[in-house]
Design a protein around this motif. Sequence first.
Motif, PDB file in Angstrom:
ATOM      1  N   LEU A   1       4.372  -8.247   3.421  1.00  0.00           N
ATOM      2  CA  LEU A   1       5.195  -7.235   4.159  1.00  0.00           C
ATOM      3  C   LEU A   1       4.836  -6.839   5.232  1.00  0.00           C
ATOM      4  CD1 LEU A   1       6.901  -5.220   1.225  1.00  0.00           C
ATOM      5  CD2 LEU A   1       7.735  -7.040   2.352  1.00  0.00           C
ATOM      6  N   PRO A   2       5.383  -6.709   6.574  1.00  0.00           N
ATOM      7  CA  PRO A   2       5.017  -6.283   7.845  1.00  0.00           C
ATOM      8  C   PRO A   2       4.215  -4.862   7.568  1.00  0.00           C
ATOM      9  CG  PRO A   2       7.214  -7.406   7.984  1.00  0.00           C
ATOM     10  CD  PRO A   2       6.908  -7.197   6.561  1.00  0.00           C
ATOM     11  N   LYS A   3       3.000  -4.836   8.173  1.00  0.00           N
ATOM     12  CA  LYS A   3       2.473  -3.488   8.298  1.00  0.00           C
ATOM     13  C   LYS A   3       1.467  -3.044   6.902  1.00  0.00           C
ATOM     14  CE  LYS A   3       3.260  -2.437  12.549  1.00  0.00           C
ATOM     15  NZ  LYS A   3       2.049  -2.341  13.784  1.00  0.00           N
ATOM     16  N   LEU A   4       2.181  -3.449   5.838  1.00  0.00           N
ATOM     17  CA  LEU A   4       1.661  -3.245   4.698  1.00  0.00           C
ATOM     18  C   LEU A   4       0.606  -4.402   4.269  1.00  0.00           C
ATOM     19  CD1 LEU A   4       4.814  -2.023   2.699  1.00  0.00           C
ATOM     20  CD2 LEU A   4       2.749  -0.742   3.294  1.00  0.00           C
ATOM     21  N   GLY A   5       0.902  -5.653   4.572  1.00  0.00           N
ATOM     22  CA  GLY A   5      -0.259  -6.770   4.169  1.00  0.00           C
ATOM     23  C   GLY A   5       0.391  -7.443   2.859  1.00  0.00           C
TER      24      GLY A   5
ATOM     25  N   ASN B   1      -1.014  -0.561  -3.934  1.00  0.00           N
ATOM     26  CA  ASN B   1      -2.457   0.429  -4.072  1.00  0.00           C
ATOM     27  C   ASN B   1      -2.059   1.668  -3.614  1.00  0.00           C
ATOM     28  OD1 ASN B   1      -2.975  -0.159  -1.330  1.00  0.00           O
ATOM     29  ND2 ASN B   1      -3.913  -2.135  -1.990  1.00  0.00           N
ATOM     30  N   LYS B   2      -3.277   2.571  -3.429  1.00  0.00           N
ATOM     31  CA  LYS B   2      -3.270   3.790  -3.330  1.00  0.00           C
ATOM     32  C   LYS B   2      -3.154   3.998  -1.511  1.00  0.00           C
ATOM     33  CE  LYS B   2      -3.493   8.287  -3.428  1.00  0.00           C
ATOM     34  NZ  LYS B   2      -2.962   8.645  -2.148  1.00  0.00           N
ATOM     35  N   THR B   3      -3.765   2.888  -0.965  1.00  0.00           N
ATOM     36  CA  THR B   3      -3.464   2.926   0.674  1.00  0.00           C
ATOM     37  C   THR B   3      -2.259   2.662   1.086  1.00  0.00           C
ATOM     38  OG1 THR B   3      -5.855   2.390   0.826  1.00  0.00           O
ATOM     39  CG2 THR B   3      -4.813   1.829   2.702  1.00  0.00           C
ATOM     40  N   GLN B   4      -1.625   1.647   0.350  1.00  0.00           N
ATOM     41  CA  GLN B   4      -0.222   1.109   0.756  1.00  0.00           C
ATOM     42  C   GLN B   4       0.749   2.087   0.354  1.00  0.00           C
ATOM     43  OE1 GLN B   4      -0.292  -2.485  -1.448  1.00  0.00           O
ATOM     44  NE2 GLN B   4      -0.738  -3.406   0.158  1.00  0.00           N
ATOM     45  N   GLN B   5       0.639   3.048  -0.725  1.00  0.00           N
ATOM     46  CA  GLN B   5       1.432   4.243  -0.978  1.00  0.00           C
ATOM     47  C   GLN B   5       1.328   5.116   0.075  1.00  0.00           C
ATOM     48  OE1 GLN B   5       0.799   5.888  -4.912  1.00  0.00           O
ATOM     49  NE2 GLN B   5       0.793   3.741  -5.927  1.00  0.00           N
ATOM     50  N   ASP B   6       0.241   5.464   0.598  1.00  0.00           N
ATOM     51  CA  ASP B   6       0.176   6.365   1.673  1.00  0.00           C
ATOM     52  C   ASP B   6       0.638   5.955   2.996  1.00  0.00           C
ATOM     53  OD1 ASP B   6      -1.340   7.915   0.069  1.00  0.00           O
ATOM     54  OD2 ASP B   6      -3.245   7.430   1.057  1.00  0.00           O
TER      55      ASP B   6
END
Length: 386
Positions: free
Chosen positions: A130-134, A12-17
Amino acid sequence: MLKGIKLRLYPNKTQQDQLWQMFGNDRFVWNQMLAMMNERYKNNKDLPFLSKFKLDYLLKPLKKEYPFLETSDSTSLQVVNEFLNQAWKNFFNDKTGKVGKPHFHSRRYLKLSYTGKATVKIAGKRYLYLPKLGYIKTSKTDVLKDSKIKRYTVSLEPTGKYYVSLQVEVVRLNRFRRTNKKVGIDVGVTDLAILSNGLKYPSFDGSYYEKKAISWQQKYSRRRHFAQMLCLQDKQRKALCPRSLDSFFNWQKAQKTKASYQAKVAAQRKDYLHKLTTHLVKQYDVIAIEDLKVKNLKKNHHLAKSIVNASWGMFRQMLEYKCRWYGKQLVVVNPKNTSRICSNCGHNSGEKPLDIREWTCSKCNAHHDRDINAAINILNKAKSVL
């Protein structure tokens, strides 16, 4: 047994950032550590270079100085140190002088990716943790069943798509049934694989998408050049709001379209090679191929493009690991004189130009197809090795 599996990611957008930040963190750590090692080497060349463990020890104070590094998976920063340490080892251990010192990574030209060794969990049919990404959406995870994930690499392709490449450990693969058949394979340009039993498999034809990619490459070059000229004009005129290269979207669109066609050609070629090599490994217990030096052959500028399109190196690589996986045997033989010797009587009739595709033996009068004769000679050499 280790396998590589590549899955598509849908962040998603947050994960892309977050991913952009993590790509940048890896580049930042590489450049910081490299600058420190260059300074150390400059001050005293007799000092031994820092080991991976000593570089990892320096990460803790670096994170305190730059808190944004905490957003990355800590193991990915350790992998950066591992790669940097290996690059320095290659520089010092290389006797040919061809391996230079490690260079700084540029934001503009570096491939956007990072590699981690932390635990990756399967969270569902289409989700990974995934670590840090959730939890992140992905393509089907059924291929990861009964396997242990050892290492992962998240990357952003020029097409704008995200992928995760997983190194997994598999307990055992189901072996193919024995057929008691042996075959010699001669590789070519028009026909990728010519078998000693007379079968021929054509090379991959990706001309349609290649033409599209070339067309869009030309559009990309023209549009980018035009945008650069407009930016230069604004700078010379001292415009109040000078335009930047990133404000022109037409060349960026051309870049993505060009990359998508190139990726399509590469994917179709790989799919074709996978199907062909799997078929060969299923059909034959012993496969004999030539030990060709592809890098040297590509120096012939008349054949270089055709050799690259045929992907002889990838073809051999796939045969090697699939034979190892499925309990078959691959024999690599010396290619010397395979096209010159008559497979019927063993007479060496000398070198033949590439335009001669059929010839008759001057000793036994046997008529040969050049490629099939070479494949039979390859198989005969393999039998003597076996």
